[in-house]
Design an enzyme around this catalytic site. Structure first.
Site, PDB file in Angstrom:
ATOM      1  N   SER A 201      37.429  39.236  40.851  1.00  0.00           N
ATOM      2  CA  SER A 201      36.186  38.548  41.189  1.00  0.00           C
ATOM      3  C   SER A 201      35.125  38.849  40.113  1.00  0.00           C
ATOM      4  O   SER A 201      35.328  38.523  38.948  1.00  0.00           O
ATOM      5  CB  SER A 201      35.732  38.964  42.586  1.00  0.00           C
ATOM      6  OG  SER A 201      34.768  38.089  43.087  1.00  0.00           O
ATOM      7  N   ASP A 227      41.659  36.119  41.020  1.00  0.00           N
ATOM      8  CA  ASP A 227      41.012  35.238  41.996  1.00  0.00           C
ATOM      9  C   ASP A 227      39.530  34.988  41.731  1.00  0.00           C
ATOM     10  O   ASP A 227      38.697  35.131  42.628  1.00  0.00           O
ATOM     11  CB  ASP A 227      41.202  35.772  43.418  1.00  0.00           C
ATOM     12  CG  ASP A 227      41.179  34.636  44.442  1.00  0.00           C
ATOM     13  OD1 ASP A 227      41.846  33.624  44.193  1.00  0.00           O
ATOM     14  OD2 ASP A 227      40.487  34.755  45.468  1.00  0.00           O
ATOM     15  N   HIS A 357      41.326  36.697  49.375  1.00  0.00           N
ATOM     16  CA  HIS A 357      40.576  36.880  48.131  1.00  0.00           C
ATOM     17  C   HIS A 357      40.955  38.183  47.431  1.00  0.00           C
ATOM     18  O   HIS A 357      41.022  38.242  46.207  1.00  0.00           O
ATOM     19  CB  HIS A 357      39.077  36.850  48.441  1.00  0.00           C
ATOM     20  CG  HIS A 357      38.205  37.048  47.244  1.00  0.00           C
ATOM     21  ND1 HIS A 357      38.341  36.316  46.079  1.00  0.00           N
ATOM     22  CD2 HIS A 357      37.175  37.910  47.015  1.00  0.00           C
ATOM     23  CE1 HIS A 357      37.443  36.711  45.200  1.00  0.00           C
ATOM     24  NE2 HIS A 357      36.726  37.679  45.736  1.00  0.00           N
TER      25      HIS A 357
END
Length: 399
Positions: A201, A227, A357
């Site tokens: 992220s 991700d 996630h």
């Protein structure tokens, strides 16, 4: 059967010794070895994912089937200490400026000429987010080292005398570079080991920025982004405040915080949650608070930096030097620029649709396999270069 055959059979049977019937032997013959009893996570929790289910393997011992030894995978919510996964923790500070943070990091040193996987977590997380996957990497590549730090404003990293945390992308990238150099100095490495940068992220944007700067030189083999894609990340920012308002403001116990992460499927692996969640919470000293365990990082306060983290990410990811790996939880996260780049073969892409996630926490084994394979594809130590022409001429050989 003829009379002659019957007589022959009767004579043969009468010559055999008589065997007494033993009831105990019969009971033992009918007895089936019991399988070891294992408790599994409640189906309502996210730990029912494939990554949190142990593999049943044959065992040569009396128990015919047994799980591999490791961390117990029951409904226990006890914290798993960082010492289970790392050999040491470091507090790294550059005294040249009092504004420099004291960076807290976890380290397992590489062996010999093994690579160093340098991990950077996402917003609101911590270095322990990569604890379980680090262990899985070393199972498959025992010479590998793992360096996982807490970003400023997260975990146990501190900035002296500062009330406002500077979380600009440029600052975080500089912190990561400083942490790598200070670790080299602390461990007295004569040179940097081969490095694979891994970021989840926000951390994906940070490692891409570091790769784009090129300050690690030939030590950098490649970088992996987990991700995060520019287009989908910017779109997701619009609903971030709604998500933050839906989170509990605190928890009555540490175990309750772990349980919330598992049941809400924020982290879909209970072992990962028991390892990483405790670093996200800190106990408040306020008297009489029924929910004293509060979030260490105020994600809502980081909103001014959100666009700075992700704007231009796709272009930098495709243009920086080194091998490139993108791991996603769904192909719908790809934006146009990355879709074109993937069709042109500019980077490797792998999708884990069964993960959320937090890919590396939900599926640590599969993610570790992808990262180890990525290292093998970019490992320069396996290359055998032809001799230089000048060297051949010095040896008197004809070219």
């Amino acid at each position: 059967m003829s009379d002659l055959q019957k007589a022959w059979a009767k004579n043969r049977l009468s010559a055999l010794p008589a065997e007494s019937f033993d009831e105990m032997d019969e009971d033992e013959a009918d007895h089936v070895l019991e399988l070891p009893e294992h408790t599994t996570d409640d189906d309502s929790s996210s730990a029912s994912s494939a990554s949190s289910t142990g593999t049943v393997i044959p065992s040569p011992s009396q128990n015919l089937f047994a799980r591999p030894q490791g961390v117990p995978r029951g409904r226990a919510l006890q914290q798993i200490p960082w010492t289970t996964y790392f050999e040491r923790e470091l507090f790294l500070h550059d005294p040249s400026s009092p504004a420099n943070p004291t960076i807290h990091a976890y380290l397992t040193s590489p062996v010999g000429k093994g690579p160093l996987f340098v991990m950077h977590h996402g917003a609101g997380s911590s270095g322990l987010s990569f604890a379980v996957i680090g262990s899985e990497i070393r199972k498959r590549l025992p010479s590998a080292g793992i360096l996982s730090l807490d970003a400023r404003g997260h975990g146990s990293t501190t900035v002296k005398g500062s009330t406002e945390v500077d979380l600009r992308l440029e600052t975080l990238a500089s912190d990561l570079l400083s942490a790598i150099r200070m670790t080299q100095e602390e461990m007295k490495w004569s040179e940097l080991p081969p490095i694979i940068l891994v970021g989840h992220s926000l951390g994906g944007a940070v490692v891409t920025e570091v790769a784009k700067r090129g300050e690690l030189g030939n030590a950098l083999l490649g970088y992996a982004v987990l991700d995060v894609v520019e287009g989908s990340a910017i779109n997701a920012l619009q609903s971030m405040q709604t998500y933050l308002s839906s989170r509990p403001a605190g928890f009555p116990t540490l175990e309750a915080g772990i349980d919330w992460h598992v049941r809400s499927r924020t982290i879909r692996n209970s072992v990962s949650a028991r390892t990483s969640v405790p670093a996200l919470l800190a106990r408040s000293e306020a008297q009489g608070d029924p929910r004293p365990w509060k979030w260490r990082t105020d994600l809502g306060a980081t909103q001014p930096f959100w666009e700075n983290w992700f704007i231009g990410l796709s272009k930098k990811f495709l243009s920086a030097q080194g091998g490139k790996l993108l791991l996603l939880a769904g192909t719908d996260r790809l934006d146009t620029e990355l879709t074109i780049g993937q069709m042109q073969g500019k980077y490797a892409l792998q999708v884990f649709p069964e993960a959320g996630h937090f890919i590396h926490e939900d599926l640590p084994e599969k993610t570790a396999i992808s990262l180890v394979d990525f290292h093998k594809r970019n490992d320069r130590t396996a290359l055998v270069l032809p001799p230089k022409v000048s060297d051949l001429l010095k040896q008197g050989k004809r070219v």
